[in-house]
Enzyme design. Structure first.
Site, short mmCIF file in Angstrom:
data_model
loop_
_atom_site.label_atom_id
_atom_site.label_comp_id
_atom_site.label_asym_id
_atom_site.label_seq_id
_atom_site.Cartn_x
_atom_site.Cartn_y
_atom_site.Cartn_z
N HIS A 109 0.81 -1.21 0.00
CA HIS A 109 0.00 0.00 0.00
C HIS A 109 0.85 1.27 0.00
O HIS A 109 1.75 1.42 0.81
CB HIS A 109 -0.91 -0.02 1.23
CG HIS A 109 -2.00 1.00 1.17
ND1 HIS A 109 -3.21 0.74 0.57
CD2 HIS A 109 -2.06 2.29 1.58
CE1 HIS A 109 -3.98 1.82 0.63
NE2 HIS A 109 -3.30 2.77 1.25
N ALA A 132 -1.85 -5.90 7.26
CA ALA A 132 -0.59 -5.16 7.46
C ALA A 132 -0.63 -3.83 6.70
O ALA A 132 -0.94 -3.79 5.52
CB ALA A 132 0.58 -6.01 6.99
N VAL A 187 1.71 -1.99 5.57
CA VAL A 187 2.63 -1.89 4.43
C VAL A 187 2.29 -2.88 3.34
O VAL A 187 2.96 -2.92 2.31
CB VAL A 187 4.11 -2.11 4.85
CG1 VAL A 187 4.55 -1.07 5.85
CG2 VAL A 187 4.33 -3.52 5.39
N GLU A 188 1.27 -3.70 3.56
CA GLU A 188 0.90 -4.68 2.52
C GLU A 188 -0.49 -4.34 1.97
O GLU A 188 -0.65 -3.40 1.21
CB GLU A 188 1.00 -6.10 3.09
CG GLU A 188 2.44 -6.39 3.54
CD GLU A 188 2.67 -7.84 3.98
OE1 GLU A 188 2.34 -8.76 3.23
OE2 GLU A 188 3.21 -8.05 5.09
N MET A 189 -1.53 -5.03 2.41
CA MET A 189 -2.85 -4.80 1.82
C MET A 189 -3.66 -3.74 2.58
O MET A 189 -4.64 -3.22 2.05
CB MET A 189 -3.60 -6.13 1.71
CG MET A 189 -2.92 -7.09 0.74
SD MET A 189 -3.46 -8.82 0.89
CE MET A 189 -4.84 -8.83 -0.23
#
Lengths: 352, 352
Positions: B99, B139, B141-143
């Protein structure tokens, strides 16, 4: 005895049913006749592509390249990122997101049936899919790569060299940026969606549309929607100003994007866009080049007022929307391609 | 007459071939015997999953969810983004991008055969794949999504409601975040890669490995690689310090990431990581939790010096690397799922 009677009864009902179906297909159906004058069903065969014979080898290679994130500098975006074959050939975003989380200027058009459009991109600036394919790969806000980088990636991977040689036999340098585009075009030519309920209706199956959809079809022709959305692709064939009668608000038609004017530099082409295909439109929200409208019903209402000067009532909007749902065809069945591994000599992803 | 003779001749050659194969399988093969003590071939069947019966309906739903970008807040990332089934189950990046173009802290481990690992993530903080699946979805920094948002997306789409009811029959609330994770786990359990050349060797086909690979296998056992990389998954079963003998440089082992220490808070677990499976390792560059090493040969050399105190010579590195290539199995054949369309009530993508 009971069984025999039941079988006979079922047989009789079926026979009557068959007669009714045959009868309705043969009987005069003015709606079907009118529709057949304006629209054509989508053939199940792969369309012929200009200057690019569609071979099995090209399709296979093109499918790999369509799903190949290493065509982007970051190694993150493939064609399928913004033209997701699981999502009606689009990304479901207002405008696509590309390299460095940049937002692109326009809504991603569907790749499904795109081969049947007169030209590609919202402004028609690419003559065909092979010209189109080169755009996003190089666009800084999209895949941000270069032909040189793409060649460095592909030539570093022996399997790709073999696949290009197979797809472009007798060529001296089969691995070329032109051939990347041609292979992708060949695969994309297979991405048609035949057998939508409306196709079945055009082919004579009167009950393929329900009454609401038939009323919507009649309105679609009566109100004038079919002036821009007609033919085999139900659109995609010509250019029209957005806001023929009444300009929509700046949220829907941002003043900074003058559409085809950027291509032709002709004042007449200000805010002119290629009419999109309406096939699978129920799958491809949000709508318009700006991607600002999320509800298909609202999109129908906006088109009514801005293009036709018609204030559609709620029933009419429902009917036309129901008809548009009948344009959803069979989605492509694609086996996810296994891509060959990078080697230490393959250019590494570039995130900056 | 000619045909008959040819058929006879072919028959004879086949018979001799069969005898030779049978002969080589029966003859004493000390390398094969040693290998069979340490490793097991990968079965072609789907492994049993704890507390989650793997049904056809769960697999189908799980496949949709695995490829579902709307599990992410942006609508851009699916499980397949970082665990790309076309790329050996990884993304080919040093560390994954999520993201807002944020870089994650560790290299994406392969989803292929992950069901056979003792636990998930580099530090083993998730007991199994259903626990793992919930991590990246949430997360930042992820989804960057939340269970509430995921539920709002899925319950807005009627097809998903049906699919969850089919996959979790007799449950009162089949659409739940727990069941999202269970369906994904069921699909991921199918992502095994049997029939690698090394599996065929373990099953008795002596010529499934070439001489260089056999030399590499011998070294792999003699030098001690198999102390951490053994069993059916050739790794993935236990935790070991990175740098048992000699700490690699800070570029490869960044001092800020103390591995399993963050999970257990035990000093002994500083810089301890779960040994990865080496299946398909030739497909999954770059290497290590830091993703700093792009060349499999270099990764072998680093392991030799840091874990075994062995300075491997070039020939040995080539041989072990050749053996590692024999761990590439049959990649999963997956039909790309058609996902149901969003409705106006579906939460819109959130790019900020």
């Amino acid at each position: 005895m009971t069984h025999t009677l039941k079988a006979l009864a079922v047989g009789t009902v079926s026979a009557i049913g068959a007669l009714l179906v045959a009868g309705s297909a043969l009987a005069a159906d003015p709606l079907m006749d009118r529709a057949r004058d304006l629209f054509k069903p989508l053939p199940a065969s792969i369309p012929v592509v200009k200057d690019n014979a569609v071979t099995r080898e090209k399709i296979d290679l093109g499918k790999m390249l369509f799903f190949e994130p290493r065509l982007s500098a970051s190694g993150i975006f493939s064609c399928n990122s913004c033209h997701n074959l699981g999502l009606g050939g689009v990304d479901g975003l207002e405008t696509s997101v590309g390299h460095g989380w940049q937002k692109g200027p326009r809504n991603s058009p569907t790749v499904l049936n795109a081969v049947l459009n007169v030209a590609q991109f919202w402004d028609g600036r690419a003559e065909d899919l092979k010209a189109q394919a080169k755009g996003p790969i190089q666009a800084g806000v999209e895949m941000n790569s270069t032909p040189d980088r793409v060649m460095a990636v592909l030539t570093s991977i022996p399997t790709y060299k073999t696949k290009f040689a197979d797809a472009f036999p007798n060529e001296k340098n089969p691995v070329s940026f032109d051939n990347v585009a041609k292979a992708i075009e060949a695969f994309e030519a297979t991405l048609t969606t035949p057998a939508a309920p409306f196709d079945q209706f055009l082919e004579g199956k009167a009950d393929a549309l329900n009454d609401q959809q038939k009323a919507g079809l009649a309105l679609f022709m009566d109100k004038g929607c079919s002036a821009c959305h007609n033919g085999v692709n139900i659109g995609g064939q010509d250019y029209f100003p957005f806001g023929v009668i009444e300009k929509p608000g700046a949220d829907i038609l941002p003043p900074g994007d003058k559409g085809r004017f950027a291509v032709t530099k002709t004042a007449d082409d200000e805010y002119v866009f290629r009419s999109p295909t309406l096939r699978n439109v129920a799958l491809t929200a949000p709508y318009f080049h700006s991607g600002k409208v999320w509800d298909l019903r609202q999109a129908v209402a906006v088109m009514g007022s801005s293009q036709l000067g018609a204030k559609l009532n709620e029933t009419e909007i429902d009917q036309i929307t129901a008809f548009l749902h009948s344009l959803t065809g069979q989605q492509p069945r694609v086996e996810y391609p296994i891509l060959p591994a990078s080697l230490p000599t393959t250019p590494q992803p570039m995130l900056r």
